[in-house]
Design a protein around this motif. Structure first.
Motif, PDB file in Angstrom:
ATOM      1  N   LEU A 145       0.834  -1.200   0.000  1.00  0.00           N
ATOM      2  CA  LEU A 145       0.000   0.000   0.000  1.00  0.00           C
ATOM      3  C   LEU A 145       0.869   1.250   0.000  1.00  0.00           C
ATOM      4  N   HIS A 146       1.945   1.209   0.786  1.00  0.00           N
ATOM      5  CA  HIS A 146       2.839   2.360   0.874  1.00  0.00           C
ATOM      6  C   HIS A 146       3.542   2.627  -0.456  1.00  0.00           C
ATOM      7  N   SER A 147       3.920   1.558  -1.166  1.00  0.00           N
ATOM      8  CA  SER A 147       4.614   1.704  -2.448  1.00  0.00           C
ATOM      9  C   SER A 147       3.640   1.926  -3.601  1.00  0.00           C
ATOM     10  N   GLU A 148       2.344   1.924  -3.291  1.00  0.00           N
ATOM     11  CA  GLU A 148       1.274   2.146  -4.277  1.00  0.00           C
ATOM     12  C   GLU A 148       1.201   1.044  -5.316  1.00  0.00           C
ATOM     13  N   ASN A 149       1.680  -0.161  -4.968  1.00  0.00           N
ATOM     14  CA  ASN A 149       1.484  -1.315  -5.833  1.00  0.00           C
ATOM     15  C   ASN A 149       0.060  -1.843  -5.735  1.00  0.00           C
ATOM     16  N   VAL A 150      -0.556  -1.678  -4.562  1.00  0.00           N
ATOM     17  CA  VAL A 150      -1.872  -2.260  -4.287  1.00  0.00           C
ATOM     18  C   VAL A 150      -2.848  -1.174  -3.850  1.00  0.00           C
ATOM     19  N   ILE A 151      -4.091  -1.318  -4.304  1.00  0.00           N
ATOM     20  CA  ILE A 151      -5.171  -0.451  -3.829  1.00  0.00           C
ATOM     21  C   ILE A 151      -6.315  -1.333  -3.335  1.00  0.00           C
ATOM     22  N   GLN A 152      -7.130  -0.800  -2.453  1.00  0.00           N
ATOM     23  CA  GLN A 152      -8.290  -1.513  -1.927  1.00  0.00           C
ATOM     24  C   GLN A 152      -9.548  -0.977  -2.593  1.00  0.00           C
TER      25      GLN A 152
END
Length: 267
Positions: A145-152
């Motif tokens: 989430l911090h690296s913006e690889n994943v979003i919810q």
């Protein structure tokens, strides 16, 4: 060692060190800090070199090889120095997890990563448990989430970037760049000392005459084509990997880089 060889080594060292020193200065690292780091590395590499020669490393032999005093060598040998290995291991866990999300049939479809539930069968938690080693699902999710690889989205986790590049954590970014530079230098060292048939692939294309207006176009082209090639390699590797902890597992890597004169091609 001849004077001409010494001069070539000095020139090579300058080429290697200048971008490193520039980076360290930008991050407020003094020459004294770098000097201490270099002392540790000299001793560590000297140990490896002596072992390669079937010679047992001793304080005296390390002092002779490195030019450091016996007292300094002894102090360095007694200092804990695990940080780099631990940071590299953490990064590899993240990359391995992302690769599995993109390529494993339980977590992707036709090469596209699936949206995953946080828990349950074929979930994000299962992905992390199977492919990250001992990293917890919560820690992995926080990292991605911090690296913006994943979003919810609506309670599910979606992968929006396949490549892992830490954003604000400068320490992680520095470790990433340091690892990549070390691997490139390792390939160069191998090729300098190996016979032709045993050399690793090391090539580049360049031009000193590319029109300035064409630089942005070439950068975009190289980014797109390089990413396509790396994604193919990633897919191939995922199909030939063994389970975590299998003694038959080996580390391999292919890296691609782009560079230009600072300020050129900017609009």
């Amino acid at each position: 060692m001849s004077d001409s060889l010494i001069l070539k080594i000095q020139q090579m060292s300058s080429l290697i060190l200048r971008p490193l020193v520039r980076l360290l200065l930008k991050h407020g690292v003094s020459h004294r800090t770098l000097e201490q780091q270099v002392r540790h590395i000299f001793v560590s590499e000297a140990e490896e070199l002596l072992r390669d020669r079937d010679t047992k490393p001793t304080v005296s032999s390390l002092a002779v090889l490195t030019g450091l005093s016996r007292k300094e060598v002894k102090r360095i040998l007694e200092t804990d120095f695990k940080g780099i290995a631990e940071e590299t291991l953490s990064r590899n866990r993240v990359v391995r997890t992302l690769s599995a999300w993109c390529n494993h049939e339980d977590f992707s479809s036709d090469g596209a990563p699936k949206a995953l539930n946080p828990d349950g069968e074929n979930s994000f938690a299962e992905l992390v448990r199977r492919f990250s080693g001992d990293m917890t699902p919560a820690a992995m999710l926080a990292t991605l989430l911090h690296s913006e690889n994943v979003i919810q989205v609506n309670g599910q986790l979606r992968l929006q970037k396949k490549e892992y590049l830490p954003l604000e954590t400068s320490h992680e970014r520095l470790m990433l760049f340091g690892t990549d530079r070390a691997e490139l230098m390792g390939s160069i060292e191998h090729n300098l000392e190996s016979q032709h048939d045993d050399r690793w692939f090391q090539r580049k294309v360049s031009s000193h005459l590319l029109h300035r207006d064409a630089v942005p176009e070439f950068r975009a082209l190289s980014n797109r084509k390089s990413m396509e090639l790396l994604e193919y390699y990633d897919y191939w590797l995922s199909k030939h990997e063994v389970e975590e902890g299998d003694p038959n597992g080996s580390y391999v890597a292919v890296g691609i880089y782009y560079t230009q004169n600072q300020g050129e091609g900017e609009t």
